[in-house]
Every structure is written in structure tokens, then in C-alpha cells.
Design a protein around this motif. Structure first.
Motif, PDB file in Angstrom:
ATOM      1  N   GLU A  85       0.873  -1.170   0.000  1.00 29.10           N
ATOM      2  CA  GLU A  85       0.000   0.000   0.000  1.00 29.10           C
ATOM      3  C   GLU A  85       0.912   1.221   0.000  1.00 29.10           C
ATOM      4  O   GLU A  85       1.897   1.262   0.739  1.00 29.10           O
ATOM      5  CB  GLU A  85      -0.862  -0.015   1.268  1.00 29.10           C
ATOM      6  N   TYR A  86       0.574   2.199  -0.830  1.00 28.62           N
ATOM      7  CA  TYR A  86       1.421   3.377  -1.012  1.00 28.62           C
ATOM      8  C   TYR A  86       0.514   4.597  -0.984  1.00 28.62           C
ATOM      9  O   TYR A  86      -0.440   4.685  -1.757  1.00 28.62           O
ATOM     10  CB  TYR A  86       2.134   3.244  -2.358  1.00 28.62           C
ATOM     11  N   LYS A  87       0.783   5.544  -0.083  1.00 34.36           N
ATOM     12  CA  LYS A  87      -0.055   6.744   0.005  1.00 34.36           C
ATOM     13  C   LYS A  87       0.808   7.978   0.174  1.00 34.36           C
ATOM     14  O   LYS A  87       1.738   7.991   0.969  1.00 34.36           O
ATOM     15  CB  LYS A  87      -1.015   6.649   1.180  1.00 34.36           C
ATOM     16  N   THR A  88       0.483   8.991  -0.615  1.00 35.44           N
ATOM     17  CA  THR A  88       1.079  10.318  -0.458  1.00 35.44           C
ATOM     18  C   THR A  88      -0.075  11.314  -0.500  1.00 35.44           C
ATOM     19  O   THR A  88      -1.244  10.917  -0.580  1.00 35.44           O
ATOM     20  CB  THR A  88       2.091  10.630  -1.570  1.00 35.44           C
ATOM     21  N   ASP A  89       0.249  12.590  -0.519  1.00 31.63           N
ATOM     22  CA  ASP A  89      -0.795  13.610  -0.533  1.00 31.63           C
ATOM     23  C   ASP A  89      -1.688  13.517  -1.769  1.00 31.63           C
ATOM     24  O   ASP A  89      -2.862  13.828  -1.718  1.00 31.63           O
ATOM     25  CB  ASP A  89      -0.182  15.005  -0.415  1.00 31.63           C
TER      26      ASP A  89
END
Length: 181
Positions: A85-89
Motif C-alpha cells: 500500500e502506497y499513500k502520499t498527498d
């Protein structure tokens, strides 16, 4: 009476020592771990779950797997039934595969029936699909039959190159676009 008292006291004292030794010996056996081969520097971790904050943004990535075989010498893990899982703004992505190879903070390679999504757009590969993702330069390469589905569009190709920095996806070789009006 003095002789019997001394004998009884000695017997009670020896009995207390004997019971104490027996207690500590059995207690140590309960707390012993299974034999670990430290020379190999390998660990097997069930229900692997690793989260890491990203330094260049307010995001994170998380790698999970049913089983991880971790080689501490080279910082590499072989993962079974894994996901990332990869999350940024501005980016939200998840990918899953039957097998993964993960190098800590460097890259991850997902193999076989890779499927997932980026910002709600579905992405999948065929049975022999491979997805290489490099954390250093935020790029990914999907190979061996890529299919992207989103907003009435289906794009298929042999290969797709993704760049988070440039916010682009380049489709390479045998590209087909199906668009519903």
C-alpha cells in the motif's frame, strides 16, 4: 530433642533447596525459544507487516505478507501472498501478488497475477506478470500483459512504465485502447 530438631531443620532446609532447584529448572524449559540458527541470519516471520514513512512527502508505504523469509545480511525478504500500500498527498495505490521480493527501502518486485489500483484506476497483469517498483526514484515497471481499467477506458499493452514524479504512465508494445462513448 535438640538432635531431632537439628535433623528436622536440616531435612526441611535441604527439601526447600531441592524444590527450589526443581522449580527453576522446569521454569527455564517453559521460557526457552525454539532453536534458532543465528549463523544463517535468516528469519521467518508470519503475518509480516512493515510500515515506513516517506521522507519526501507526508506519505507512507506498507508491505504485508502471510510469510516473510528475511535475510538480514542483504536486507532482502521473500514474501508469500503479499501486498503493498502506497499513500502520499496525491497518490493512493495498492498492489497484490502471490510472491514478492522486497529489499528494505530500495525496491519491491511482485510476481504472478499482479493486481491493484492507483487512485481508483484498476491495474492488473496476466499469470506471468511482474511489477518492479523502485522507492528511490518512485518509478514502476509492469511487464507481461498489462491491463488498465478506468472511466470507460481499457488500455492493454505488454509493458507499462509509471513515474510518480512526472505523474505519467507510458504504455509500450502492442498497445490497444478501448474507449466507450
Amino acid at each position: 530433642m535438640g538432635k531431632n530438631f537439628k535433623r528436622i531443620s536440616l531435612i526441611i532446609f535441604l527439601l526447600i533447596i531441592l524444590l527450589s532447584v526443581a522449580y527453576f529448572l522446569t521454569r527455564d524449559n517453559k521460557n526457552k525459544l525454539d532453536k534458532i540458527d543465528i549463523a544463517k541470519n535468516n528469519l521467518v516471520i508470519k503475518n509480516f507487516d512493515l510500515s515506513k514513512n516517506l521522507t519526501d512527502s507526508e506519505g507512507f508505504y506498507r508491505v504485508t505478507a502471510d510469510i516473510a523469509n528475511f535475510d538480514k545480511n542483504i536486507g532482502k525478504s521473500e514474501l508469500d501472498n503479499c501486498s503493498i500500500e502506497y499513500k502520499t498527498d496525491n497518490t493512493s495505490a495498492t498492489f497484490r501478488a502471490a510472491e514478492c521480493t522486497y529489499w528494505v527501502d530500495k525496491r519491491i518486485v511482485l510476481k504472478g497475477n499482479v493486481n491493484g489500483q492507483i487512485n481508483g484506476v484498476e491495474i492488473s497483469t496476466g499469470e506471468n506478470g511482474v511489477f518492479h517498483y523502485n522507492f528511490d526514484n518512485a518509478t514502476g515497471i509492469m511487464e507481461n500483459g498489462v491491463e488498465v481499467r478506468g472511466n470507460d477506458v481499457i488500455i492493454t499493452s505488454e509493458k507499462a512504465v509509471m513515474s510518480r514524479s512526472y505523474r505519467t504512465v507510458e504504455f509500450i508494445s502492442n498497445v490497444e485502447v478501448d474507449y466507450a462513448y
